[in-house]
Write an enzyme that holds these catalytic residues in place. Structure first.
Site, PDB file in Angstrom:
ATOM      1  N   TYR A 115       0.664  -1.112   0.125  1.00  0.00           N
ATOM      2  CA  TYR A 115       0.092  -0.026  -0.121  1.00  0.00           C
ATOM      3  C   TYR A 115       0.916   1.226  -0.042  1.00  0.00           C
ATOM      4  O   TYR A 115       2.095   1.283  -0.524  1.00  0.00           O
ATOM      5  CB  TYR A 115      -1.070  -0.138   1.200  1.00  0.00           C
ATOM      6  N   LYS A 170     -21.458 -19.473  -9.807  1.00  0.00           N
ATOM      7  CA  LYS A 170     -20.563 -19.455 -11.163  1.00  0.00           C
ATOM      8  C   LYS A 170     -19.138 -18.946 -10.764  1.00  0.00           C
ATOM      9  O   LYS A 170     -18.197 -19.612 -11.403  1.00  0.00           O
ATOM     10  CB  LYS A 170     -21.194 -18.407 -11.977  1.00  0.00           C
ATOM     11  N   ASP A 213     -27.940 -15.111 -17.325  1.00  0.00           N
ATOM     12  CA  ASP A 213     -29.190 -14.946 -16.983  1.00  0.00           C
ATOM     13  C   ASP A 213     -29.977 -13.600 -17.473  1.00  0.00           C
ATOM     14  O   ASP A 213     -30.455 -13.010 -16.408  1.00  0.00           O
ATOM     15  CB  ASP A 213     -29.169 -15.145 -15.534  1.00  0.00           C
ATOM     16  N   ALA A 274     -30.151 -19.482 -25.826  1.00  0.00           N
ATOM     17  CA  ALA A 274     -29.622 -20.808 -25.785  1.00  0.00           C
ATOM     18  C   ALA A 274     -30.235 -21.606 -27.096  1.00  0.00           C
ATOM     19  O   ALA A 274     -29.012 -21.917 -27.845  1.00  0.00           O
ATOM     20  CB  ALA A 274     -30.203 -21.568 -24.793  1.00  0.00           C
TER      21      ALA A 274
END
Length: 463
Positions: A115, A170, A213, A274
């Site tokens: 940092y 996912k 989706d 799809a």
């Protein structure tokens, strides 16, 4: 409603207090069996001379079925149900993913480098040479999983918050199968312009974008625009992941029935994201005869209600799904439960191939046509030949990220499908083994290699 096989997505743990007498545990297991439950692990938690406390794991077929099983156990005399745990809900409590540091901060010098003030040198280096962001940050191994929650699984428009568990899952798959750090981005808008702008605004952090989706037809425009406006790969998994794995499964199925892609008659039921993507990829792979159906029947040029994407596959023929199935060699379903009948399958050509991929309930239960079809596949893990996108997207992104491709092309899809199909040894190829297991460790590396090879041949790889 079809009778489904009990599975772990409806898994319970029953904590029971059972008298420590001969036959008492057996009465519990018999009650579970009579209620149709699938008994799993039995753990002894505590035992005295008078009683024992045990945890029993049971798989059910639905929420209602789980309640029936619990009630059957509660009705047993002398058996006390102490608690019931829904294992799927317990698994999700607190979320399924977290962020971990790659380096330890154990000293002041570590902090000064990681940092301020040391990090300022890194910022200047990237400002002077933007390409260094790939070497000096997480960008080169990070994917944004973007959704608006408008088409969550087969459940519909649930919104961004309800979509988050899917996106977390996912992200787990990206990490587990390809070592990619992926993060859920659930957007509180279903406006196309706003989604495109939001993704563009966060793109500096990510090496790729996985769209997920998002309902059709909006998903087509969002993907197209982002591909045009971003210099990182954009991939709509509901389209292209499904298409890649379907093509891989079809390649191997055709070997079993000794038919060619050019000669077969294919019926696709479901004309959303799809279905359209599958049809497009099958055409690129050499398919010449495709009839696509939606809920109103065959996509016919005589219909006036077709979207631009549906018109792409419109034909002169008219009629219902049943009519389309007459003499078909292949049925591919990405639609709704129970729409395919035994009679429709019996009307198909010799050695029919049926991919009934609606989830969780397929277009037809495999048991109903087991003696009719030559090859059967579904989207479910409890039947052979699961057509699962996890066979495609981790390797596709692994390959694209590693070679720094700025896009993902149709050639990459074709090569990925061939790579997946090739992992089934000819000696092992049979009607119940046309596709590798999702846990086959060879899959993601093979797909990644195929994607990189295609990128280099097309001249779009930067490294």
């Amino acid at each position: 409603m079809a009778d489904l096989t009990p599975n772990s997505s409806f898994s319970l743990t029953l904590r029971l207090q059972i008298p420590n007498k001969v036959g008492m545990l057996a009465s519990v297991t018999q009650a579970i069996a009579h209620a149709g439950g699938n008994l799993g692990q039995i753990d002894l938690i505590e035992q005295t001379r008078q009683e024992s406390t045990r945890d029993l794991t049971v798989d059910a077929a639905s929420t209602e079925h789980a309640e029936t099983i619990v009630q059957a156990v509660k009705e047993l005399p002398n058996i006390k149900v102490l608690d019931v745990y829904d294992r799927t809900f317990n698994l999700h409590r607190g979320g399924k993913i977290s962020i971990a540091s790659r380096i330890a901060l154990k000293s002041v010098s570590d902090l000064a480098m990681a940092y301020t003030p040391g990090v300022g040198r890194i910022c200047k280096a990237i400002a002077q040479n933007p390409e260094e962001v790939y070497n000096l940050t997480i960008k080169q191994n990070t994917v944004a999983i973007v959704t608006d929650g408008s088409a969550v699984l087969g459940l519909g428009n649930l919104g961004p918050a309800a979509a988050l568990p899917v996106m977390e899952g996912k992200a787990m798959l990206f990490k587990e199968f390809a070592g990619i750090d992926a993060f859920p981005i659930c957007l509180a808008t279903q406006n196309t312009d706003e989604i495109v702008q939001a993704v563009k605004n966060i793109a500096p952090v990510f090496g790729g974008v996985n769209l997920e989706d998002i309902a059709a037809p909006r998903c087509f425009e969002i993907e197209q625009r982002l591909r045009q406006e971003l210099d990182i790969p954009v991939f709509h998994d509901d389209q292209h992941g499904t298409a890649i794995v379907t093509l891989a499964a079809l390649y191997n199925s055709l070997k079993l029935v000794n038919k060619t892609m050019a000669s077969i008659r294919i019926v696709i039921n479901g004309a959303g994201a799809a279905g359209v993507a599958i049809a497009r990829l099958l055409r690129k792979a050499g398919a010449e005869t495709i009839l696509m159906c939606d809920s109103k029947g065959i996509l016919s040029i005589s219909r006036t209600d077709l979207t631009e994407e549906k018109r792409e596959f419109a034909v002169k023929a008219q009629g219902t799904l049943a009519g389309a199935m007459q003499g078909a060699d292949v049925f591919i379903g990405v639609s709704a439960p129970g729409v395919l009948t035994v009679e429709m399958v019996q009307a198909m050509a010799k050695d029919p191939i049926v991919f009934a991929m609606a989830n969780p309930i397929p277009e037809i239960q495999p048991e109903l046509v087991s003696k009719t079809v030559a090859v059967m596949a579904t989207g479910r893990s409890d039947y052979p030949n699961q057509i699962n996108n996890v066979l495609a997207f981790p390797g596709v992104f692994r390959g694209a990220l590693d070679c720094r491709s700025h896009t993902i092309t149709t050639t990459m899809y074709l090569e990925a499908a061939s790579a997946i199909a090739s992992l089934v040894n000819p000696a092992d190829l049979n009607p119940e083994h046309i596709i590798p297991s999702v846990f086959d460790a060879r899959v993601a590396p093979a797909v990644a290699a195929a994607v990189q090879r295609a990128a280099r041949e097309e001249g779009i790889a930067k490294s």
